[in-house]
Design a protein around this motif. Structure first.
Motif, mmCIF file in Angstrom:
data_model
loop_
_atom_site.group_PDB
_atom_site.id
_atom_site.type_symbol
_atom_site.label_atom_id
_atom_site.label_comp_id
_atom_site.label_asym_id
_atom_site.label_seq_id
_atom_site.Cartn_x
_atom_site.Cartn_y
_atom_site.Cartn_z
ATOM 1 N N PHE A 1 10.748 5.372 0.038
ATOM 2 C CA PHE A 1 11.224 6.140 1.189
ATOM 3 C C PHE A 1 11.159 7.646 0.948
ATOM 4 N N LEU A 2 10.415 8.081 -0.067
ATOM 5 C CA LEU A 2 10.261 9.510 -0.297
ATOM 6 C C LEU A 2 9.396 10.141 0.790
ATOM 7 N N ARG A 3 9.542 11.451 0.918
ATOM 8 C CA ARG A 3 8.774 12.199 1.906
ATOM 9 C C ARG A 3 7.277 12.067 1.637
ATOM 10 N N GLY B 1 10.057 15.723 -3.525
ATOM 11 C CA GLY B 1 9.831 16.626 -2.404
ATOM 12 C C GLY B 1 10.681 17.881 -2.477
ATOM 13 N N ARG B 2 11.238 18.169 -3.653
ATOM 14 C CA ARG B 2 12.117 19.339 -3.816
ATOM 15 C C ARG B 2 11.415 20.489 -4.522
ATOM 16 N N ARG C 1 7.514 2.295 7.976
ATOM 17 C CA ARG C 1 8.723 2.233 7.156
ATOM 18 C C ARG C 1 9.974 1.995 8.004
ATOM 19 N N LEU C 2 9.970 2.499 9.224
ATOM 20 C CA LEU C 2 11.122 2.321 10.102
ATOM 21 C C LEU C 2 11.185 0.923 10.706
ATOM 22 N N LEU D 1 0.827 -1.201 0.000
ATOM 23 C CA LEU D 1 0.000 0.000 0.000
ATOM 24 C C LEU D 1 0.863 1.253 0.000
ATOM 25 N N THR D 2 1.957 1.237 0.762
ATOM 26 C CA THR D 2 2.843 2.393 0.785
ATOM 27 C C THR D 2 3.468 2.617 -0.575
ATOM 28 N N ALA D 3 3.910 1.532 -1.217
ATOM 29 C CA ALA D 3 4.489 1.658 -2.559
ATOM 30 C C ALA D 3 3.469 2.221 -3.530
ATOM 31 N N ARG D 4 2.219 1.768 -3.413
ATOM 32 C CA ARG D 4 1.181 2.302 -4.293
ATOM 33 C C ARG D 4 0.924 3.776 -4.000
#
Length: 736
Positions: free
Chosen positions: A154-156, A729-730, A171-172, A142-145
Motif C-alpha cells: 500500500f505504499l505510494r 515515499g518520504r 488496491r481499493l 504484480l503490484t507486490a512485485r
C-alpha cells in the motif's frame, strides 16, 4: 508468465467483466432500497405466531407469509377466488402497499446471471467471474512485485498517471472483487449440482390428526420462533384436513399439524445449506445491505480497470516502434537486445539501430526474451538496452533472459555492452540491468563497454553513451533521440530577475504568462490548465527538436509560469532563455512530475536545494499554508549574488509558510555547502524525520549525493537510511 496471465484474460474478457460488474453494482443497490422501503419492525420480541394471527385477521384467505432478508414481509392471499399480494406492516398485520415483483430487477438479474442465454449464458458469466478472479490474484502479485514485496503493497506509487490509476483502483477494490468472483463461482457450481447438498427438507407427513381449526397463536413452534428468523409460513388449504402448516426459518424447515399444533417433522439446516446461504448473502447483499453497497462500489472498479488496462495495452503497442531495415539475426554484425516494460526503451533502441545502420553496420534488434547466441553467426558485438520493472524485476520483453544466460555452458565470445534505463527515485536504480551485468561477469562474458545508465530517459545521457560506443567502434556515433513531444504553447515572458553576474555564473528567475487553454484542455487537465510546483516545463529551443526540462517554481494557482535558469557554457536552451526580454516568447509544454510532491498530511517537510534547484522548493513553500512546518536548507555561491528568492524567503518565514531558512555559501569566508548545513543541524534533522518529516531534494546530482551521505550519517543512530525513506515515499529527489 505472471504478466501474461494478467494481461491475456483481461483483454479477452474485458467486455464481459464490464457487463457483469456493472449489472452487479446495480443489483447491489436493490437490497438497500428494500430495507429503506420495508415497514420497520418496532417489536423486538415479535413472534411468528403473533405475526401470523395479525395477518390472518386482516386477510382471512391468507395462503402464505414470506419474510425477505431485507425484513420486508409479504402476504399472499385469496379474496373471492382472486389472488392478491401485499407488503405487511408487522405491527398491525395490515397491508401498506400492493406487492408487485420488479420487472427491472428480474431483467437485471437475468443479465447478470446468464446474459439472457439460459445455461449457456450462465457458463459464459462463470467464465467472466473466473477471469475476474485470475485478474485480481495476478494483479495483486504484480503490484507486490512492483512495489518490492507484500509489506509495501500500500505504499505510494510512482510512474505514469494511467498506470498509477489502474493500480490504485485495484488496491481499493480487489478485496471486493475477490469476494464477488469467488462466491459467484461457488453459486454456479451449486446451480449445476457440483457442490455437496444436505438431505433437504423433511418429507411431507403422511399421518396427521385429521383435525382442523388451530390458530397460529396456539402452535408452540410458531410461538417460539422470532419473526426475524422467519423465511416462509404456508397455511393449510382451507377445508383439507390432510394439509398442514409448512414453516421455513433461518434454522431449518418442518411441518405442523393444523389441528393439534404438534410438530410433525423438522430438519435443521446442515453445514452445506448454511454455507450456501452465507455465500448467497455475501454475493448479493441480501440480508446485509451495507455489505452489498460496499461490494457494489468495489465492483465499479472493474470497468475502470478494464478501461485503463486496455489503454495501457494500446499505449504499449504504440510505444514499440517498427524497426526499419532489421537484419536477420544470423547476418547481423551487431545484436541489439531490448528489455522494456512500457515501450520507451524500444524507442531508444530504434534510434541506436538507425544510427548504427547509417554507419554501415548490419543490425538486428529484438527482445531480450529472444536471446539465442547460436543464431548470431556473424555478430561482432551484443548490446543490451534494459529497463527495470518495479523494484529490480525483469521488464516484459526480457522475461527468461537471465535463465537462458545462466543455462549456457559458457558465455558467448562476442563482447557485451549493457545500457541500463531507470529512475533514481526508485530505491533499486537499474536493478535488473545490474543483475544482467553480474551474471554476465560470472559467466566470463567479455565486455565491450562498462555498464552505463540513463536516468529518466535522458537524451543527453544516451547521447554521451553513444559517443563512448562510437569511440570503441572507431567511428563517430551521434545519438539524437527525440522523445515524443506534446503539443507546445507560446510562453510570453512577463518579468525576469537576474542573479550571478558577480560570480560569472549568470542566472535568472523567469516568469511567463500562462497560455490560454481551451475548454477541453481545462476539463481534462491537459496543457497549462493544471500544473504544480515541481512539475517540469519542457522548452523547445530554436533549431533543436530535443526539449530541455526545467522544474517549475509555480503552480497554476499562482497565475504565472516560473522557472529558475542558470546559463551553461555552450548551453543552447539556457542561452536562449537568458537572452529573452519581456514580451518575447518561447515554445513550451508541461510534463507532470507527480513523484516530486509533498505528502497529503500535516507532517513536517524538509526542503533541500542548491543553486537553481531552489525553484520548485520555492514554489512548494509559496503554496504552503501556515501551520505545516517547512524547513528550507539552501546552498549558493554568495549571498550578494545567488540568493534566489531572498525577499520572498523572508516574507514566507514571517507569515509562517516557512518555519526556518538555513543557508550555506561556498564562495564566502565560511565556505560551506548545503550538506554541511545539514550536519551542523543534525539534531533537529533527526528529530524532524523521527516525527515523520518528508525530505525533498532538488539540484545537481553531486549535491544530491552529498546530501544522501550527510543524511545517512545523521539517521544511522536511529536505524534509518535515505533508501528506507525513499521506499516509504518520504525522500524524493529532482536532480540534474
Amino acid at each position: 508468465m505472471l504478466r501474461a496471465l494478467h494481461k491475456i484474460p483481461g483483454l479477452i474478457a474485458a467486455l464481459l467483466i464490464v457487463v457483469i460488474t456493472l449489472s452487479g453494482a446495480v443489483l447491489s443497490v436493490l437490497p438497500a432500497l428494500e430495507v429503506v422501503q420495508a415497514p420497520a419492525q418496532s417489536e423486538p420480541n415479535l413472534t411468528v405466531a403473533t405475526l401470523a394471527e395479525r395477518v390472518a385477521i386482516a386477510y382471512p384467505g391468507v395462503e402464505q407469509i414470506r419474510r425477505a432478508p431485507s425484513g420486508r414481509i409479504t402476504a399472499f392471499y385469496f379474496n373471492d377466488g382472486r389472488p392478491g399480494a401485499v407488503v405487511i406492516d408487522p405491527a398491525t398485520g395490515q397491508g401498506v402497499a400492493n406487492y408487485e415483483p420488479s420487472a427491472f430487477q428480474r431483467w437485471m438479474t437475468n443479465l447478470h446471471r446468464s446474459l439472457f442465454l439460459d445455461d449457456a449464458g450462465r457458463l459464459t458469466a462463470t467464465a467472466g467471474a473466473a477471469s475476474l478472479l485470475v485478474l485480481s490474484l495476478s494483479g495483486l502479485m504484480l503490484t507486490a512485485r512492483r512495489v518490492g514485496g507484500w509489506r509495501r503493497i500500500f505504499l505510494r506509487l510512482r510512474g505514469p498517471l494511467m498506470g498509477r490509476l489502474h493500480v490504485e483502483v485495484a488496491r481499493l477494490t480487489v478485496v471486493g472483487l475477490l469476494l464477488s468472483s469467488t462466491t459467484a463461482l461457488f453459486m454456479t457450481a451449486s446451480t449445476f449440482g457440483l457442490v455437496p447438498e444436505d438431505s433437504g427438507p423433511p418429507a411431507f407427513p403422511t399421518e396427521v390428526s385429521g383435525q382442523t381449526g388451530a390458530v397460529p397463536g396456539a402452535l408452540s413452534l410458531l410461538r417460539d420462533t422470532p419473526a426475524a428468523a422467519l423465511r416462509e409460513l404456508t397455511f393449510p388449504y382451507p377445508g383439507d384436513p390432510t394439509d398442514v402448516f409448512a414453516l421455513k426459518t433461518a434454522r431449518g424447515a418442518g411441518y405442523l399439524d393444523q389441528g393439534t399444533g404438534v410438530t410433525l417433522a423438522w430438519v435443521d439446516h446442515g453445514l452445506w445449506q448454511r454455507l450456501t446461504e452465507t455465500i448467497y448473502m455475501l454475493h448479493t447483499g441480501q440480508g446485509a445491505a451495507w455489505l452489498g453497497l460496499i461490494l457494489g462500489l468495489m465492483a465499479l472498479g472493474a470497468p475502470v480497470m478494464a478501461g485503463t488496462g486496455v489503454i495501457l495495452w494500446v499505449q504499449a503497442r504504440r510505444a514499440r516502434p517498427r524497426i526499419k531495415g532489421n537484419t536477420a539475426a544470423g547476418l547481423a554484425d551487431t545484436i541489439l537486445l531490448v528489455g522494456s516494460e512500457g515501450g520507451s526503451t524500444w524507442r531508444f533502441a530504434a534510434t541506436l539501430h538507425l544510427a548504427l545502420t547509417q554507419a554501415s553496420h548490419k543490425v538486428h534488434t529484438g527482445a531480450m526474451s529472444q536471446f539465442t547466441p547460436s543464431r548470431y553467426k556473424c555478430a561482432q558485438r551484443v548490446i543490451v538496452l534494459a529497463a527495470t520493472y518495479g523494484e529490480g524485476a525483469a521488464p516484459a520483453s526480457a522475461k527468461g533472459f537471465l535463465d537462458r544466460l545462466a543455462a549456457l555452458p559458457q558465455a558467448p565470445e562476442i563482447p557485451l555492452a549493457v545500457l541500463a534505463f531507470g529512475d533514481r527515485q526508485f530505491p533499486v536504480f537499474c536493478g535488473y540491468a545490474a543483475d544482467v551485468m553480474r551474471v554476465a561477469e560470472e559467466k566470463g562474458w567479455p565486455q565491450l563497454l562498462p555498464m552505463a545508465t540513463v536516468d529518466r530517459q535522458s537524451p543527453q545521457e544516451f547521447a554521451r553513451w553513444g559517443r563512448d560506443l562510437g569511440q570503441t567502434l572507431n567511428h563517430p556515433l551521434e545519438l539524437s533521440h527525440s522523445p515524443a513531444i506534446p503539443r507546445s504553447h507560446a510562453l510570453t515572458l512577463i518579468s525576469r530577475r537576474d542573479y550571478g553576474a558577480e560570480m560569472q555564473a549568470p542566472a535568472a528567475i523567469l516568469r511567463f504568462a500562462i497560455p490560454k487553454a481551451g475548454l477541453l484542455a481545462r476539463l481534462t487537465g491537459r496543457g497549462f490548465s493544471r500544473f504544480s510546483a515541481g512539475d517540469l516545463l519542457g522548452i523547445v529551443p530554436v533549431a533543436s527538436p530535443v526539449p530541455r526540462f526545467y522544474s517549475l517554481a509555480s503552480g497554476h494557482g499562482d497565475d504565472f509560469v516560473e522557472i529558475c535558469v542558470r546559463r551553461h557554457p555552450d548551453g543552447l536552451c539556457s542561452g536562449q532563455l537568458l537572452d529573452l526580454t519581456p514580451g518575447e516568447s518561447v515554445q513550451g509544454f508541461v510534463r507532470r512530475n507527480s513523484d516530486f510532491r509533498t505528502t497529503h498530511n500535516a507532517k513536517p517537510v524538509i526542503l533541500i536545494g542548491a543553486g537553481t534547484g531552489i525553484g520548485p522548493l520555492a514554489g512548494i513553500a509559496r503554496a504552503n499554508h501556515p501551520g505545516r512546518a517547512m524547513h528550507l536548507y539552501f546552498g549558493a555561491r554568495h549571498p550578494d549574488s545567488d540568493l534566489f528568492y531572498g525577499e520572498e524567503l523572508r516574507d514566507w518565514q514571517a507569515d509562517g509558510r516557512l518555519a526556518s531558512v538555513t543557508t550555506a555559501y561556498s564562495r564566502t569566508s565560511a565556505r560551506a555547502y548545503v550538506q554541511d548545513a545539514l550536519r551542523a543541524d543534525s539534531a533537529r534533522i533527526a528529530r524532524l524525520i523521527g516525527e515523520g518529516a518528508q525530505v525533498l531534494v532538488c539540484g545537481g546530482r553531486d549535491m544530491a549525493a552529498g546530501v544522501v551521505d550527510a543524511l545517512a550519517d545523521i539517521l544511522a543512530p536511529a536505524g534509518l537510511t535515505p533508501a528506507l525513506l525513499k521506499a516509504e515515499g518520504r525522500y524524493v529527489e529532482d536532480t540534474y
